[in-house]
Design a protein around this motif. Structure first.
Motif, PDB file in Angstrom:
ATOM      1  N   PRO A 197      13.670  -4.564   9.457  1.00 37.00           N
ATOM      2  CA  PRO A 197      14.193  -5.832   8.903  1.00 37.00           C
ATOM      3  C   PRO A 197      13.743  -7.072   9.664  1.00 37.00           C
ATOM      4  CG  PRO A 197      15.895  -4.152   8.895  1.00 37.00           C
ATOM      5  CD  PRO A 197      14.740  -3.579   9.653  1.00 37.00           C
ATOM      6  N   ALA A 198      13.643  -6.981  10.969  1.00 37.82           N
ATOM      7  CA  ALA A 198      13.289  -8.161  11.752  1.00 37.82           C
ATOM      8  C   ALA A 198      11.825  -8.573  11.565  1.00 37.82           C
ATOM      9  CB  ALA A 198      13.569  -7.909  13.229  1.00 37.82           C
ATOM     10  N   GLU A 199      10.997  -7.632  11.180  1.00 46.06           N
ATOM     11  CA  GLU A 199       9.563  -7.915  11.050  1.00 46.06           C
ATOM     12  C   GLU A 199       9.073  -7.944   9.607  1.00 46.06           C
ATOM     13  OE1 GLU A 199       7.493  -5.006  13.346  1.00 46.06           O
ATOM     14  OE2 GLU A 199       8.763  -5.267  15.116  1.00 46.06           O
ATOM     15  N   ALA A 200       9.942  -7.665   8.674  1.00 44.16           N
ATOM     16  CA  ALA A 200       9.522  -7.535   7.273  1.00 44.16           C
ATOM     17  C   ALA A 200       9.156  -8.889   6.668  1.00 44.16           C
ATOM     18  CB  ALA A 200      10.634  -6.891   6.455  1.00 44.16           C
ATOM     19  N   PRO A 201       8.090  -8.926   5.874  1.00 43.65           N
ATOM     20  CA  PRO A 201       7.751 -10.162   5.150  1.00 43.65           C
ATOM     21  C   PRO A 201       8.736 -10.375   4.005  1.00 43.65           C
ATOM     22  CG  PRO A 201       6.328  -8.381   4.451  1.00 43.65           C
ATOM     23  CD  PRO A 201       7.169  -7.827   5.572  1.00 43.65           C
ATOM     24  N   PRO A 202       8.728 -11.518   3.363  1.00 40.10           N
ATOM     25  CA  PRO A 202       9.593 -11.725   2.199  1.00 40.10           C
ATOM     26  C   PRO A 202       9.290 -10.666   1.130  1.00 40.10           C
ATOM     27  CG  PRO A 202       8.650 -13.812   2.921  1.00 40.10           C
ATOM     28  CD  PRO A 202       7.960 -12.740   3.710  1.00 40.10           C
ATOM     29  N   PHE A 203      10.354 -10.146   0.538  1.00 38.91           N
ATOM     30  CA  PHE A 203      10.161  -9.096  -0.459  1.00 38.91           C
ATOM     31  C   PHE A 203       9.628  -9.683  -1.752  1.00 38.91           C
ATOM     32  CE2 PHE A 203      11.871  -6.613  -4.071  1.00 38.91           C
ATOM     33  CZ  PHE A 203      11.191  -5.426  -3.832  1.00 38.91           C
ATOM     34  N   ASN A 204       8.640  -8.980  -2.325  1.00 36.16           N
ATOM     35  CA  ASN A 204       8.066  -9.376  -3.614  1.00 36.16           C
ATOM     36  C   ASN A 204       7.912  -8.120  -4.463  1.00 36.16           C
ATOM     37  OD1 ASN A 204       5.997  -9.947  -5.693  1.00 36.16           O
ATOM     38  ND2 ASN A 204       5.844 -11.942  -4.669  1.00 36.16           N
ATOM     39  N   ALA A 205       8.773  -7.989  -5.474  1.00 33.04           N
ATOM     40  CA  ALA A 205       8.773  -6.771  -6.305  1.00 33.04           C
ATOM     41  C   ALA A 205       7.441  -6.567  -7.017  1.00 33.04           C
ATOM     42  CB  ALA A 205       9.910  -6.842  -7.319  1.00 33.04           C
ATOM     43  N   PHE A 206       6.841  -7.650  -7.478  1.00 33.64           N
ATOM     44  CA  PHE A 206       5.568  -7.552  -8.189  1.00 33.64           C
ATOM     45  C   PHE A 206       4.470  -6.997  -7.280  1.00 33.64           C
ATOM     46  CE2 PHE A 206       1.529  -9.494  -9.570  1.00 33.64           C
ATOM     47  CZ  PHE A 206       1.460  -9.028 -10.871  1.00 33.64           C
ATOM     48  N   LEU A 207       4.373  -7.509  -6.062  1.00 33.04           N
ATOM     49  CA  LEU A 207       3.345  -7.041  -5.134  1.00 33.04           C
ATOM     50  C   LEU A 207       3.616  -5.616  -4.670  1.00 33.04           C
ATOM     51  CD1 LEU A 207       2.694 -10.239  -2.961  1.00 33.04           C
ATOM     52  CD2 LEU A 207       1.420  -9.377  -4.941  1.00 33.04           C
ATOM     53  N   LEU A 208       4.897  -5.257  -4.541  1.00 33.38           N
ATOM     54  CA  LEU A 208       5.221  -3.874  -4.175  1.00 33.38           C
ATOM     55  C   LEU A 208       4.718  -2.907  -5.250  1.00 33.38           C
ATOM     56  CD1 LEU A 208       6.628  -1.681  -2.502  1.00 33.38           C
ATOM     57  CD2 LEU A 208       8.740  -2.209  -3.763  1.00 33.38           C
ATOM     58  N   VAL A 209       4.930  -3.248  -6.507  1.00 33.05           N
ATOM     59  CA  VAL A 209       4.481  -2.367  -7.590  1.00 33.05           C
ATOM     60  C   VAL A 209       2.958  -2.299  -7.620  1.00 33.05           C
ATOM     61  CG1 VAL A 209       4.502  -1.992 -10.081  1.00 33.05           C
ATOM     62  CG2 VAL A 209       6.567  -2.792  -8.925  1.00 33.05           C
ATOM     63  N   LEU A 210       2.281  -3.406  -7.366  1.00 30.79           N
ATOM     64  CA  LEU A 210       0.824  -3.367  -7.282  1.00 30.79           C
ATOM     65  C   LEU A 210       0.365  -2.441  -6.163  1.00 30.79           C
ATOM     66  CD1 LEU A 210      -0.319  -7.072  -7.860  1.00 30.79           C
ATOM     67  CD2 LEU A 210      -0.580  -5.135  -9.405  1.00 30.79           C
ATOM     68  N   ASP A 211       1.048  -2.491  -5.033  1.00 28.11           N
ATOM     69  CA  ASP A 211       0.720  -1.582  -3.924  1.00 28.11           C
ATOM     70  C   ASP A 211       0.858  -0.123  -4.345  1.00 28.11           C
ATOM     71  OD1 ASP A 211      -0.089  -3.286  -1.947  1.00 28.11           O
ATOM     72  OD2 ASP A 211       1.835  -3.361  -0.900  1.00 28.11           O
ATOM     73  N   LEU A 212       1.898   0.170  -5.123  1.00 28.53           N
ATOM     74  CA  LEU A 212       2.157   1.549  -5.520  1.00 28.53           C
ATOM     75  C   LEU A 212       1.187   2.029  -6.611  1.00 28.53           C
ATOM     76  CD1 LEU A 212       6.064   1.377  -5.663  1.00 28.53           C
ATOM     77  CD2 LEU A 212       4.692   2.518  -3.916  1.00 28.53           C
ATOM     78  N   LEU A 213       0.866   1.153  -7.538  1.00 24.40           N
ATOM     79  CA  LEU A 213       0.048   1.558  -8.681  1.00 24.40           C
ATOM     80  C   LEU A 213      -1.439   1.608  -8.372  1.00 24.40           C
ATOM     81  CD1 LEU A 213       1.602  -0.264 -11.789  1.00 24.40           C
ATOM     82  CD2 LEU A 213       1.496   2.196 -11.383  1.00 24.40           C
ATOM     83  N   LEU A 214      -1.901   0.655  -7.565  1.00 27.08           N
ATOM     84  CA  LEU A 214      -3.346   0.513  -7.348  1.00 27.08           C
ATOM     85  C   LEU A 214      -3.706   0.963  -5.946  1.00 27.08           C
ATOM     86  CD1 LEU A 214      -3.872  -2.976  -9.031  1.00 27.08           C
ATOM     87  CD2 LEU A 214      -4.090  -0.709 -10.050  1.00 27.08           C
ATOM     88  N   PRO A 215      -4.362   2.109  -5.810  1.00 31.15           N
ATOM     89  CA  PRO A 215      -4.638   2.665  -4.483  1.00 31.15           C
ATOM     90  C   PRO A 215      -5.708   1.915  -3.700  1.00 31.15           C
ATOM     91  CG  PRO A 215      -5.671   4.015  -6.186  1.00 31.15           C
ATOM     92  CD  PRO A 215      -4.846   2.987  -6.894  1.00 31.15           C
ATOM     93  N   VAL A 216      -6.435   1.016  -4.329  1.00 29.29           N
ATOM     94  CA  VAL A 216      -7.559   0.371  -3.637  1.00 29.29           C
ATOM     95  C   VAL A 216      -7.196  -0.976  -3.031  1.00 29.29           C
ATOM     96  CG1 VAL A 216      -9.298   1.535  -5.035  1.00 29.29           C
ATOM     97  CG2 VAL A 216      -8.362  -0.654  -5.804  1.00 29.29           C
ATOM     98  N   VAL A 217      -5.966  -1.447  -3.272  1.00 29.98           N
ATOM     99  CA  VAL A 217      -5.551  -2.726  -2.700  1.00 29.98           C
ATOM    100  C   VAL A 217      -4.251  -2.537  -1.929  1.00 29.98           C
ATOM    101  CG1 VAL A 217      -6.670  -4.094  -4.491  1.00 29.98           C
ATOM    102  CG2 VAL A 217      -4.303  -3.367  -4.799  1.00 29.98           C
ATOM    103  N   SER A 218      -3.988  -3.446  -0.995  1.00 29.27           N
ATOM    104  CA  SER A 218      -2.732  -3.403  -0.242  1.00 29.27           C
ATOM    105  C   SER A 218      -2.255  -4.828   0.013  1.00 29.27           C
ATOM    106  CB  SER A 218      -2.923  -2.668   1.089  1.00 29.27           C
ATOM    107  OG  SER A 218      -1.727  -2.720   1.851  1.00 29.27           O
ATOM    108  N   PHE A 219      -1.022  -5.094  -0.373  1.00 28.21           N
ATOM    109  CA  PHE A 219      -0.406  -6.391  -0.122  1.00 28.21           C
ATOM    110  C   PHE A 219       0.660  -6.307   0.967  1.00 28.21           C
ATOM    111  CE2 PHE A 219      -1.937  -6.485  -4.513  1.00 28.21           C
ATOM    112  CZ  PHE A 219      -2.686  -7.649  -4.505  1.00 28.21           C
ATOM    113  N   GLY A 220       0.754  -5.164   1.643  1.00 28.27           N
ATOM    114  CA  GLY A 220       1.667  -5.014   2.771  1.00 28.27           C
ATOM    115  C   GLY A 220       3.097  -4.694   2.406  1.00 28.27           C
ATOM    116  N   GLN A 221       3.424  -4.681   1.120  1.00 31.29           N
ATOM    117  CA  GLN A 221       4.809  -4.449   0.719  1.00 31.29           C
ATOM    118  C   GLN A 221       5.205  -2.974   0.844  1.00 31.29           C
ATOM    119  OE1 GLN A 221       7.201  -6.875  -0.751  1.00 31.29           O
ATOM    120  NE2 GLN A 221       5.785  -8.183   0.410  1.00 31.29           N
ATOM    121  N   GLN A 222       4.288  -2.077   0.532  1.00 35.07           N
ATOM    122  CA  GLN A 222       4.616  -0.647   0.593  1.00 35.07           C
ATOM    123  C   GLN A 222       4.918  -0.208   2.019  1.00 35.07           C
ATOM    124  OE1 GLN A 222       1.613   1.882  -1.113  1.00 35.07           O
ATOM    125  NE2 GLN A 222       2.799   3.751  -0.837  1.00 35.07           N
TER     126      GLN A 222
END
Length: 244
Positions: free
Chosen positions: A181-206
């Motif tokens: 929690p102390a180091e987590a970036p602001p949560f973004n549901a859209f970017l988290l789903v992109l992280d999960l769906l697309l294996p070739v990109v990473s936005f740090g949310q996963q």
């Protein structure tokens, strides 16, 4: 009746003809082969390895017992009737044969009708599916449903968009806890789903947010679906490009 290996400099005209029993046009060389709405052919008709410049015919008038493997023509005169032509190809009862479909697709492509050519190649993939082992047949169904074997890329975009929107709403309503929690970036549901769906990109949310319980199972399903879709899209487009 047999015209096997006959050489016809102009047109072999079967318009208004009635032929009872078998008809062999195997290895015929002709400038054109013509049938019309009044042609009556009881079949079978053998067109294997015939070479025709122009096919001027009524596709529905050919009998159900039709042999087409090796038939070569420059173009069918009724080039836009792709549904009728696919019904005509289905009259070939020798099982899966790639050449009749690829010949028709090539004829459409050469006359500038690429969508019709894609429909023919899609029909070929579906016919080939019928002879596949069960496991491969299941994989073929996935390719058909998701991307139409690469010939319908808009369908893949639709699946991905639907998953993206649905999962974004789910995680926006039920935010997963942060790993640190102390180091987590602001949560973004859209970017988290992109992280999960697309294996070739990473936005740090996963890496920053770890779903638990049902959310973990939901995320695992998104990851698996994303991998399957990506592999299917790549396979489908590779197949489509290799046949252009």
């Amino acid at each position: 009746m047999s015209f096997t290996a006959a050489q016809v400099t102009s047109a072999m005209c079967l318009a208004r003809s009635t032929i009872t029993g078998s008809l062999s046009l195997r290895k015929v060389r002709a400038g054109a082969v013509k049938t019309d709405a009044h042609t009556e052919l009881s079949g079978p008709v053998d067109l294997r390895y015939a070479q025709v410049d122009v096919l001027t015919d009524a596709p529905a008038r050919w009998p159900d017992d039709l042999l087409l493997d090796g038939l070569v023509y420059q173009q069918p005169e009724a080039a836009l009737l792709v549904k009728s032509r696919l019904t005509w190809l289905a009259k070939e009862n020798s099982g899966y044969l790639p050449q009749p479909h690829e010949q028709l697709a090539a004829a459409y492509t050469s006359s500038g009708h690429d969508p019709a050519a894609h429909e023919v190649l899609l029909a070929e993939c579906r016919r080939q599916r019928a002879i596949q082992p069960p496991a491969l047949r299941l994989w073929d169904y996935v390719q058909d449903w998701t991307v139409g074997y690469g010939y319908r890329p808009a369908r893949a975009a639709g699946w991905l968009t639907l998953l993206l929107l649905t999962a974004t709403v789910v995680f926006a309503v039920h935010q997963p806890p942060a790993a640190k929690p102390a180091e987590a970036p602001p949560f973004n549901a859209f970017l988290l789903v992109l992280d999960l769906l697309l294996p070739v990109v990473s936005f740090g949310q996963q890496q920053a947010f770890h779903p638990h319980g049902w959310q973990q199972r939901f995320a695992a399903g998104l990851i698996a679906t994303g991998r399957i879709l990506a592999t299917t899209i790549a396979t489908g487009f590779t197949r489509a490009l290799s046949r252009r």
